[in-house]
Each structure stands twice: as C-alpha cells, then as structure tokens.
Design a protein around this motif. Sequence first.
Motif, PDB file in Angstrom:
ATOM      1  N   GLN A  53     -50.789 112.796 -49.024  1.00 36.30           N
ATOM      2  CA  GLN A  53     -50.731 111.567 -49.807  1.00 36.30           C
ATOM      3  C   GLN A  53     -49.332 110.962 -49.839  1.00 36.30           C
ATOM      4  N   SER A  54     -48.322 111.811 -50.013  1.00 41.03           N
ATOM      5  CA  SER A  54     -46.943 111.302 -50.062  1.00 41.03           C
ATOM      6  C   SER A  54     -46.293 111.249 -48.693  1.00 41.03           C
ATOM      7  N   GLY A  55     -46.791 112.075 -47.745  1.00 39.39           N
ATOM      8  CA  GLY A  55     -46.173 112.147 -46.424  1.00 39.39           C
ATOM      9  C   GLY A  55     -44.896 112.963 -46.402  1.00 39.39           C
ATOM     10  N   LYS A  56     -44.581 113.650 -47.503  1.00 38.37           N
ATOM     11  CA  LYS A  56     -43.341 114.410 -47.588  1.00 38.37           C
ATOM     12  C   LYS A  56     -43.549 115.836 -47.073  1.00 38.37           C
ATOM     13  N   THR A  57     -42.473 116.402 -46.513  1.00 37.18           N
ATOM     14  CA  THR A  57     -42.503 117.789 -46.047  1.00 37.18           C
ATOM     15  C   THR A  57     -42.435 118.737 -47.242  1.00 37.18           C
ATOM     16  N   VAL A  58     -43.287 119.753 -47.235  1.00 36.65           N
ATOM     17  CA  VAL A  58     -43.319 120.747 -48.313  1.00 36.65           C
ATOM     18  C   VAL A  58     -42.557 121.976 -47.854  1.00 36.65           C
ATOM     19  N   SER A  59     -41.520 122.359 -48.583  1.00 34.75           N
ATOM     20  CA  SER A  59     -40.707 123.514 -48.216  1.00 34.75           C
ATOM     21  C   SER A  59     -41.486 124.799 -48.430  1.00 34.75           C
ATOM     22  N   ARG A  60     -40.997 125.890 -47.834  1.00 39.39           N
ATOM     23  CA  ARG A  60     -41.671 127.185 -47.967  1.00 39.39           C
ATOM     24  C   ARG A  60     -41.764 127.608 -49.434  1.00 39.39           C
ATOM     25  N   ASP A  61     -40.711 127.356 -50.212  1.00 38.12           N
ATOM     26  CA  ASP A  61     -40.707 127.771 -51.618  1.00 38.12           C
ATOM     27  C   ASP A  61     -41.734 127.006 -52.444  1.00 38.12           C
ATOM     28  N   ASP A  62     -42.126 125.833 -51.993  1.00 40.15           N
ATOM     29  CA  ASP A  62     -43.066 125.006 -52.750  1.00 40.15           C
ATOM     30  C   ASP A  62     -44.508 125.166 -52.283  1.00 40.15           C
ATOM     31  N   PHE A  76     -53.161 131.948 -55.738  1.00 43.63           N
ATOM     32  CA  PHE A  76     -52.710 133.341 -55.757  1.00 43.63           C
ATOM     33  C   PHE A  76     -51.195 133.398 -55.661  1.00 43.63           C
ATOM     34  N   ASP A  77     -50.596 134.277 -56.459  1.00 44.95           N
ATOM     35  CA  ASP A  77     -49.181 134.582 -56.320  1.00 44.95           C
ATOM     36  C   ASP A  77     -49.004 135.660 -55.255  1.00 44.95           C
ATOM     37  N   ASP A  78     -47.824 135.698 -54.643  1.00 46.63           N
ATOM     38  CA  ASP A  78     -47.554 136.721 -53.625  1.00 46.63           C
ATOM     39  C   ASP A  78     -47.685 138.115 -54.206  1.00 46.63           C
ATOM     40  N   GLU A  79     -47.287 138.293 -55.473  1.00 47.21           N
ATOM     41  CA  GLU A  79     -47.364 139.612 -56.107  1.00 47.21           C
ATOM     42  C   GLU A  79     -48.811 140.075 -56.215  1.00 47.21           C
ATOM     43  N   GLU A  80     -49.729 139.141 -56.496  1.00 43.38           N
ATOM     44  CA  GLU A  80     -51.144 139.493 -56.611  1.00 43.38           C
ATOM     45  C   GLU A  80     -51.696 139.967 -55.269  1.00 43.38           C
TER      46      GLU A  80
END
Length: 258
Positions: A53-62, A76-80
Amino acid sequence: MMSARAVWKGVIGFGGERVPVKLYTAVSDRNVHFRLLDRRRHRPVHQAMIEPQSGKTVSRDDRHKAVVDKQDRILFDDEELDELTPAPSRDIEVMHFLPQGMIDNQWYQRPYFLGPDGDQDTFDAFAAALADSGREGLVHWVMRHKAYVGALRDHDGHPVLITLRHLDEVVDADALEPPGGGKLNDSEVKMATDLVEMYAADFEPETYQDEYRQRLEALVETKRSGKRVKVKHRRRQEPTDDIASSLKASLARERKRA
C-alpha cells in the motif's frame, strides 16, 4: 568420498554400541545458477520486502512471521518458534532394523554417505555387520535445528543414511483417479508388450545425462567467447488419440533402428 568435506558429525547408537560418524552428501547440485542484473547497467539487483500500500521497503527488524488465511492472521514471535525447535544433539538413534526393501522408494528423500569420525575399527565393524544383515535401520536424529527420520542401509559396502519423508508428505496411490478410457483389445496389448520388450536393457547411469544443463553450459561458453547465438524454434509433435496407429508407428521405428 573421503576427499569430500563432511557436512555434519554424529554418533550412531543402538543397544550399548556407539559409532562416531561423519556425513557426506551423496548428491550434488550441478545446476547453472542465474543472477538478476539491471538491463541497462548490468549491475546485480537484490530483492526487497515491499509493503504494497505504501510502497516502502520493510526492514528485517520490522518484519513479523504470521500464518495468514481468509479468516485471520496469527502472529508469532521468534521466541515462540524457537521454543518448538528440537534440542540440538549428535545422537543418531536406531529405533528398528527392518528387512531390506520394506521401505518403499516413495519415502526416500536425500542420501548421505557415512564415514568414520576417528574410530575406524568400530566403523568398519558396523559397516560389515550392516552389509551382512540384509537389513536397514530406521533412525531418528536432529541436524541443524530440524528433526529427521531416516533409513540406514548398505550401498556396495558403504553405509548410507537417507532422510525419509513424513506420512503426510507421501501421496497414497488410492487418492488418484483410476485410469479411464476404453478397453484395449488383444492386438493393442500385444503391440504394447512387444514395444516394451524391444526397449528392455540394463541400467547404465553414465548414458543418462542432463542434456538441458549441458546445452546451457555450452551456451554460456559460446556467449563468453563473444560468438552470436542462433535460436532454433522446434516443432512440437501433435498428440494422437489413435492408440493402434501410434503403437504400430513406434514398433516400426524401433524395428528399423534395431
């Protein structure tokens, strides 16, 4: 095998026996791998995660892992997910020894050669016992954060460990639609049987090559040398519903070739 690099180390255990082993891959990826380049500048490009929708790049942290369907989105969280990962181990546990051939080929996935990890005598004794037994071991182990079930068997004096598919990955033939079409008459069955017999031969793996990859590698070398490449358009053979005529034509070709 022994000049190859081991991909993993483990210990086969059954009863009170412990056999340290190394795993060597028994198959290799020989495919030609392409890179994507910018058409004008011929520079490598890379893939990016884009929010549509925004066309923006999503970083790995996001980024967030989720199971998405029409009803909902389960995050899901990575810990789960890490909690579900099997505990690391070097143990290859033998659960059973089965008669050779009990496991259908449909279950086999990826083979590994086994070699000794320091204790040559113990390994040699185990390899000889496995070859003499005429059986294959059903084993369980964890490798690189993933649990596997596999078949431990002899291959011309070399122990081989083959990962197995799980039950829900194997399609039962009963799930397929039965063959349709009209009933074949005796002459058609006879011609088909004769054609099968004319093709009878022993398996000679050296005669079966990846022709597409060979042509692709030749194309790479041709273009590397700066030569021009002519593209030839191949004709497709039209299929026929006339089984008898098709069988007669095939028999004629094979008899002429023979």
